[in-house]
Write an enzyme that holds these catalytic residues in place. Structure first.
Site, PDB file in Angstrom:
ATOM      1  N   ASP A  16       8.282   2.502  -0.476  1.00 38.39           N
ATOM      2  CA  ASP A  16       9.229   3.787   0.218  1.00 38.39           C
ATOM      3  C   ASP A  16       9.745   4.708  -0.877  1.00 38.39           C
ATOM      4  O   ASP A  16       9.218   4.353  -2.205  1.00 38.39           O
ATOM      5  CB  ASP A  16      10.436   3.172   0.894  1.00 38.39           C
ATOM      6  N   GLU A  31      13.278  -0.741  -1.035  1.00 42.12           N
ATOM      7  CA  GLU A  31      13.921  -0.645  -2.789  1.00 42.12           C
ATOM      8  C   GLU A  31      15.145  -0.024  -2.492  1.00 42.12           C
ATOM      9  O   GLU A  31      15.743   0.545  -3.601  1.00 42.12           O
ATOM     10  CB  GLU A  31      12.729  -1.175  -3.933  1.00 42.12           C
TER      11      GLU A  31
END
Length: 426
Positions: free
Chosen positions: A94, A189
């Site tokens: 991400d 994350e």
């Protein structure tokens, strides 16, 4: 200084292939989205995971899994005849939600020779005056930026690309000494959920390294400890025309509390290095009820309690000034300073430092004013320092990455694996 264990076996890193990987990955929009409870929180993370799985299969990796949570796992088998520790490398798929992350249009600057870098036709530039790290890129580094309308996503697709190149390089060069190598790509994350579905038993590793740090030569062995406060102010709503003596304005009371927090210290804007802070970052609600989220950050875990006590004291004071106003404060633990767990496995940091030295570089031990998946893994029992991988100006449309530093990150990982291969299994 000892000779590099792999110097006589070394083959050059395929920089063009590494660049091609990185450019492909950043074009897949993978922004994390804290406003949903889905995991992963954006469809692009599934898409990028499928690309990585396909590439891992093509290169001949083993034990490839793309699980129900979007996590990607794989193994590069050992080249050793004796048992040696299994090492895991991790990066996250991400990208930050703090800047636009879709339709990334990367631009490549070959052989950077200095000066400001114009970002397409956006009117924005990466300016030397504001970006001292550009000085370290002089002498011909290949830099990757965007057109100034989106972030790049080098945090952490530089890490993803470096780990994928590491995997293929190891498979192409079976003469390189290394034990079993586990690969893990996590999701979300950036919104603190990267380790939510990670099983340490699934990792089957003695030590791990995240490739998610800025620049080059850094070995990050400490993070903030982190908690979050949800402060709920409850008032009494009534039509303002008949409010005298009856209305209790929750949003006014909450605003007063936030205004009483220190502004000249203990804030992100006034601290650096090892200094902690309180950070109100979200406020919602109205007259009847209002809420604020406050991040608590410090390298000393005990100080988080002091910060929470400060907010609690202010809440009591504001309540005494506004009769009928009530506060509820909920404290949520987020992560803890990885230094606390790394003390149990000092070799994880020591070998990362020595690998830089054997490559003729001067390493830098540093601390993260934030957290990583590695902080969570370390708390779960898997020691996980964080390593540089060429990121710069992250979470910004002025972000850039260095191909040279990404390539060096692969070399460092190869050296590090060779050093671990010399260690007996404990």
């Amino acid at each position: 200084m000892n000779q590099s264990p792999v110097s006589k076996h070394r083959q050059p890193i395929q920089r063009d292939r590494l660049l091609s990987r990185f450019l492909r990955y950043v074009r897949v929009g993978t922004p994390a989205n804290a406003q949903t409870q889905q995991y992963p929180s954006s469809p692009g993370q599934w898409e990028l995971g499928r690309i990585l799985v396909s590439q891992l299969r093509q290169m001949g990796a083993q034990d490839i899994v793309h699980d129900e949570h979007g996590l990607v796992w794989a193994t590069i088998p050992s080249t050793m005849t004796s048992d040696c520790p299994t090492i895991l490398f991790n990066a996250h798929l991400d990208t930050s939600p703090e800047a636009p992350a879709e339709n990334v249009r990367p631009q490549v600057i070959d052989s950077y020779q200095g000066g400001d870098i114009r970002l397409g036709s956006s009117g924005k530039s990466i300016c030397v005056q504001d970006t001292p790290e550009l000085q370290s890129q002089l002498g011909g580094h290949t830099l990757i930026t965007t057109d100034g309308t989106t972030l790049l996503g080098g945090d952490d697709k530089a890490g993803v690309a470096a780990i994928m190149e590491l995997a293929e390089h190891l498979l192409e060069n079976p003469q390189l000494p290394h034990g079993p190598v586990r690969i893990l790509f996590t999701c979300d994350e950036e919104i603190g959920r990267g380790a939510d579905h990670v099983s340490i038993d699934m990792a089957q590793a003695s030590v791990a390294y995240t490739l998610d740090a800025a620049g080059a030569y850094h070995v990050e062995n400490a993070t903030f400890s982190a908690d979050m406060l949800e402060v709920i102010a409850v008032g009494r709503n009534i039509h303002p025309a008949i409010a005298k003596g009856k209305m209790v304005n929750a949003i006014r009371g909450l605003s007063l509390l936030l205004a009483e927090l220190p502004a000249d210290r203990l804030t992100p804007e006034t601290t650096c290095d090892r200094q902690g802070f309180l950070h109100p970052y979200l406020m919602t609600g109205g007259v009847g009820e209002a809420r604020a989220h406050i991040l608590l950050r410090d390298f000393e875990t005990s100080k988080l309690g002091d910060y929470a006590d400060l907010v609690g004291t202010l809440a009591k004071e504001i309540s005494s000034r506004i009769p009928g106003l009530q506060f509820t404060i909920n404290r949520q633990q987020q992560y803890r300073n990885m230094a606390e767990g790394l003390r149990n496995c000092p070799l994880a940091v020591e070998l990362a430092v020595q690998a830089h030295q054997r490559l003729g570089k001067q390493p830098c031990l540093s601390a993260i004013r934030g957290g990583t998946d590695g902080a969570h893994f370390t708390a779960m029992g898997l020691p996980t320092p964080n390593l540089s991988v060429g990121q710069h100006n992250v979470h910004s449309v002025l972000e850039f990455a260095s191909l040279d530093e990404m390539s060096y990150a692969v070399e460092h990982a190869i050296e590090l694996l060779a050093m671990w291969a010399e260690c007996p299994v404990s």
